[in-house]
Design a protein around this motif. Structure first.
Motif: not given
Ligand code: GDP
Ligand code: MG
Length: 215
Positions: A41-45, A70-72, A115-117
């Protein structure tokens, strides 16, 4: 003991540990935010961008994952102290794991702990980790029916982030549906739209965090 008694005693023990953690964070003047969502969903980003943008507010991250660091690695590159907690088969972090993670951080050096769950919309929702605020993320590609399908996560949230809103122009997704479903289960949590890719909505998110840190 029956299975039900065992489950309820595990949950009680978790709750006790979570309250201890909250008291420990309070004593150190550290605000703590627990981020919960499905994988991807975009937590790490979001955290990478947030840590960089929150200049003047020292942050740290506890990151839970089944496997890999990887996230760390991504988060450490953003400049914050990071503690990785591998849960193996565990589908959520526990208060014990978070308390152990805290032992490896210097709380006197930080003001905000994320905290990233573990990526999961169901299991982490019922587990208090000792956080002050809980943030639920839902990304546009997951679909606009997820608040209705996973109400427990959204019911317990203090803030809901609708992420990847840059994709609203290419995917069928009714924000109105999310607003209506959320209103049914939670009238307390604001819904903020955000795109870390384009930067939209970052200001409101950072303002929410700054207000939390300011107490
Ligand atoms: N289109 C789009 N993709 C995003 C956005 N934020 C993250 N992503 C993409 O979503 C994917 C998963 O993101 P990640 O941060 O690893 O998600 P997590 O598993 O929740 O930590 C990656 O390929 C990111 O590049 C955003 O705002 N828009
Ligand atoms: Mg992640």
């Amino acid at each position: 003991m029956s299975r039900i008694e065992v489950v309820s005693s595990v949950l009680r023990a978790n709750q006790v540990r979570a309250e201890e953690t909250r008291a420990r964070l309070d004593a150190a003047g550290v605000a703590c935010v627990n981020l919960i969502s499905a994988p991807g969903s975009g937590k790490t980003t979001l955290l990478q961008k947030t840590i960089t943008a929150l200049e003047g507010i020292p942050c740290a991250v506890l990151v839970g994952d089944l496997q890999t660091t990887r996230d760390a690695e991504r988060l450490a590159a953003a400049g914050a102290p990071v503690v990785q907690i591998n849960t193996g088969r565990g589908c959520h972090l526990t208060a014990d794991q978070v308390a152990e993670g805290l032992d490896r951080l210097d709380l006197s050096q930080i003001q905000l702990l994320f905290i990233e769950n573990v990526g999961n919309m169901v299991c982490p929702a019922g587990v208090d980790l000792g956080e002050h605020r809980r943030v639920a993320l839902l990304s546009v590609p997951e679909g606009d029916d997820k608040v209705a399908k996973y109400p427990t996560l959204f019911q317990g949230a203090d803030l809901v982030l609708l992420t990847k809103v840059d994709l609203l122009s290419v995917l069928p997704f009714a924000v109105r549906q999310v607003e209506e479903d959320l209103a049914r289960v939670n009238t307390r949590a604001p819904l903020q739209q955000i795109s870390t890719l384009e930067g939209t909505g970052m200001d409101a998110w950072l303002a929410w965090l700054r207000a939390l840190v300011a107490g």
